[in-house]
Design a protein around this motif. Structure first.
Motif, PDB file in Angstrom:
ATOM      1  N   TYR A 144      14.177  38.361  35.510  1.00  0.00           N
ATOM      2  CA  TYR A 144      14.476  39.004  34.999  1.00  0.00           C
ATOM      3  C   TYR A 144      14.313  39.983  34.267  1.00  0.00           C
TER       4      TYR A 144
ATOM      5  N   ASP B 242       9.724  46.715  37.676  1.00  0.00           N
ATOM      6  CA  ASP B 242       8.728  46.672  37.786  1.00  0.00           C
ATOM      7  C   ASP B 242       8.980  48.149  37.646  1.00  0.00           C
TER       8      ASP B 242
ATOM      9  N   SER C 124      11.564  42.398  44.534  1.00  0.00           N
ATOM     10  CA  SER C 124       9.837  42.692  44.076  1.00  0.00           C
ATOM     11  C   SER C 124      10.603  43.100  42.171  1.00  0.00           C
TER      12      SER C 124
ATOM     13  N   ILE D 221      10.082  31.231  39.635  1.00  0.00           N
ATOM     14  CA  ILE D 221       8.616  29.952  39.687  1.00  0.00           C
ATOM     15  C   ILE D 221       9.090  28.883  40.194  1.00  0.00           C
TER      16      ILE D 221
ATOM     17  N   LYS E  61       4.597  30.278  41.921  1.00  0.00           N
ATOM     18  CA  LYS E  61       5.725  31.335  42.522  1.00  0.00           C
ATOM     19  C   LYS E  61       6.612  30.929  43.662  1.00  0.00           C
TER      20      LYS E  61
ATOM     21  N   THR F 252      11.385  38.001  39.684  1.00  0.00           N
ATOM     22  CA  THR F 252      10.576  36.502  39.945  1.00  0.00           C
ATOM     23  C   THR F 252      11.157  34.959  39.622  1.00  0.00           C
TER      24      THR F 252
END
Length: 691
Positions: free
Chosen positions: A179, A132, A140, A145, A152, A143
């Motif tokens: 990631y 990020d 953070s 799923i 998420k 992610t």
């Protein structure tokens, strides 16, 4: 000064010196005697390195000894851990990223994981990168799923040093994780003092630039790089090699491989990995403080992998591929009747007496050299997202309705079950009315036809009637006797078995009881190779070999022999019967073969290609309907010479319209090469093929 005071001070100084001396003596004794061996080992580990020497992979040769796949020398840039500050290593990596054009981070998108019974998953690539861009690395940057509903999922807890994520989901839940990871640090992770490969096949100018920088820990190695001499040719047979994955490393219980090693990923490269790998050697070298080798203390030479002698004829292979590609372009661009979707096809040529695969082509194909040198993400996406799926070997993994090339099965069933004879004639008016109206491909029909003429002219009405007479159970029986619907056992991964139309197939496939019922009209479709019938080109080629051999086929194989680096044969393939069409009379095969011979003569469906051919050919064309909104597939099968068969060929072209005028020219080109019809003189030079 008072003598006593001076003496006292001197005694204090001497006492302090004695204490210091004793401390030093004890420490020295501890270093040399108590922990001497330990520190000596540490010093040696710091000074001496074992640098592996990669063994050349085994060579592939064709049936005439021509090298098809070998190795060429290439520069590899590796990194060997040294005792250095993290900031110093980071500076080296920064420089290497610039010179070698290696990205800081590599993206992982929707990598699949399964939650363990402890509610954990472990990331396969570390260390995690700053996805990020907020300047810190935490959860953070990852992610997660849910693989079922796309929601998420929060990460309850994470240990980014080990890659362990704790997820509040039941065991067995499928997760998709995205990631970034640090590209270079991942390559050297867990490598210890062994060199970790960073990039292979580096050009000399880049190597010179790296050497000029004198980067601590960076080692230049000369290693063998896989070289596919003829590029795309036979790419589906050879497959390709690539860097060993983390999963493959973990499965290597014997410790044979190290990170960065190259292994077979597809085709024969994968199947024959234990033979091809060879045994790595190594150098024991003394290094300086920067990790640069300064002296070789000992060396063990690598043992090359075993060489593989194939049944392929590379010249015949090239002819097959070229003819197929040219025919695809011709179909797509035909001025009067174009077939724009005729973009895929396959060819299999077999020696009917031995089962040797003389040529196996699948179009579209790919260049395995791209993988050997390290395929880029962009290149991989272009291949993997190509809707034509160039990585799929259509010859063994593509299953398609066979159309009229199946009619010899129906003919065998009809003759053997005594529902007809070679002398019986049936009138074809263009429409078959017995069960429900079904049209023949020829408007107005073929008139009076017997078995021989029905095969030669591919009369649908005749075979509808034969299918009605023998029934679906007998069609299933004889199809399986020819080996259809079963794996051939070719030495390649991912071969498909195909489907023989049957009552049992419908029962297994459909859940609705009404859909499980076998209807008489479906028997008519099955009799002409339509409906649920679906086979691979290699199955069709072995089936045609069985017709040519009058009742048996040889197991198709690509490997003739495997020879080690000392010249000793470690594996030799002898011809092996693949199966038999039991209790079928010689007379039945004579009738069927006469029909196939007539197909290649004036009046037959293949006559436009083979009517004036100097070698006697027996053939059968096929047009396979599969989707009313799309063009039918084209099949062409043949064997030659008719009197004493040597070679059988199956040609498949997707959405080609028909088989006779599409696959026929491809088979013709193969026969011309096989029988040397285009050669002016038959000398050794005729067998030399330039890459």
């Amino acid at each position: 000064m008072d003598v006593k005071k001076l003496q006292k001070r001197l005694n204090i100084i001497l006492g302090a010196a004695l204490v210091i001396f004793l401390v030093l003596l004890i420490s020295l004794s501890n270093l040399q005697i108590i922990k001497g061996d330990e520190y000596e080992k540490l010093a040696e580990e710091n000074r001496i390195r074992i640098i592996p020497i990669t063994a050349p992979r085994g060579i592939f040769r064709d049936r005439y000894g021509r090298e098809l796949v070998n190795n060429r020398p290439s520069f590899t840039v590796s990194y060997m851990s040294i005792k250095a500050e993290e900031s110093e290593q980071e500076e080296v990596f920064k420089t290497l990223r610039e010179i070698l054009d290696i990205p800081l981070y590599t993206d992982i998108s929707n990598q699949e994981y399964t939650v363990s019974k402890d509610g954990e998953i472990f990331l396969s690539k570390l260390p995690v990168g700053d996805a990020d861009g907020n300047g810190k690395i935490d959860t953070s940057d990852i992610t997660v799923i849910d693989g079922e509903n796309g929601e998420k999922i929060p990460i309850n807890k994470a240990d980014l040093n080990t890659g362990k994520l704790i997820i509040d989901k039941p065991a067995g839940t499928r997760l998709l994780v995205s990631y970034k990871y640090d590209t270079l640090k991942n390559k050297v992770r867990g490598q210890g003092y062994k060199p970790a490969r960073l990039k292979t096949d580096v050009d000399f100018q880049t190597i010179a630039e790296i050497e000029e920088r004198r980067l601590p820990g960076v080692v230049i190695e000369v290693e063998p790089l896989r070289n596919y001499v003829y590029g795309n040719t036979a790419s589906h047979v050879f497959g390709y090699v690539g860097e060993i994955s983390q999963e493959e490393l973990e499965a290597d219980k014997d410790g044979t491989y190290r990170p960065g090693d190259v292994v077979g990923k597809m085709g024969l490269e994968k199947v024959l990995e234990p033979y091809l790998k060879g045994t790595d050697g190594g150098q024991q070298v003394e290094v300086n403080a920067s990790g640069k080798p300064i002296k070789v203390l000992g060396e063990k030479a690598p043992a090359p992998g075993d060489s593989v002698n194939l049944t392929l004829d590379i010249k015949l292979q090239q002819v097959a591929e070229t003819a197929l590609k040219e025919q695809l372009i011709k179909l797509q661009t035909d001025k009067y009747k174009p077939y724009p979707n005729a973009k895929r096809g396959a060819v299999v040529a077999l020696n009917v007496k031995t089962g040797e695969v003389l040529a196996m082509a699948s179009v579209p194909d790919f260049d395995p050299n791209m993988f050997a040198t390290g395929i880029s993400q962009k290149e991989w996406e272009e291949i993997s997202k190509n809707p034509l799926n160039p990585m799929l070997n259509l010859a063994i993994s593509g299953t398609f309705p066979p159309g009229s090339v199946f009619k010899m099965v129906t003919a065998t069933a009809a003759l053997e079950e005594k529902v007809t004879t070679e002398k019986e004639y049936i009138r074809d008016t263009g429409v078959y009315w017995t069960i429900l109206p079904k049209k023949c491909w020829k408007a107005g029909g073929h008139g009076l036809v017997n078995m021989e003429k029905a095969i030669a002219q591919s009369c649908n009405v005749y075979f509808y009637e034969m299918g009605r007479r023998v029934g679906i159970d007998n069609l299933e029986k004889y199809a399986k006797m020819y080996g259809l619907g079963s794996l051939t056992g070719i030495e390649l991964p991912n071969e498909k078995a195909g489907t023989v139309a049957s009552r049992e197939y419908k029962k297994k496939t459909f859940s609705n009881p009404q859909d499980q019922i076998w209807y008489p009209a479906e028997t008519l479709d099955a009799a002409i190779g339509q409906g649920y019938q679906s086979f691979t080109p290699i199955q069709i080629a072995t089936y045609i070999s069985a017709v040519a051999n009058e009742g048996f086929w040889m197991k198709p194989h690509l490997i003739k022999s495997i020879v080690d680096s000392n010249g000793d044969t470690v594996l030799e393939k002898n011809p092996e019967i693949g199966g038999k069409v039991d209790d079928v009379s010689k007379k039945t095969f004579e009738i069927i073969k006469k029909g196939m011979r007539a197909a290649a003569l004036p009046g037959g469906t293949a006559s436009s290609v083979f009517a004036k051919f100097p070698i006697s050919v027996a053939a059968k064309t096929g047009t396979a309907e599969w989707d009313v909104r799309k063009d039918p597939h084209g099949w062409f099968v043949a064997f030659a010479p008719y009197e004493d068969p040597e070679i059988a060929v199956a040609v498949f072209i997707e959405q080609a319209g028909s088989g006779g005028t599409t696959g026929g020219p491809v088979a013709k080109a193969i026969f011309e090469e096989y029988f040397h019809l285009n050669d002016k003189t038959d000398t050794a030079e005729d067998y030399l093929v330039q890459p």
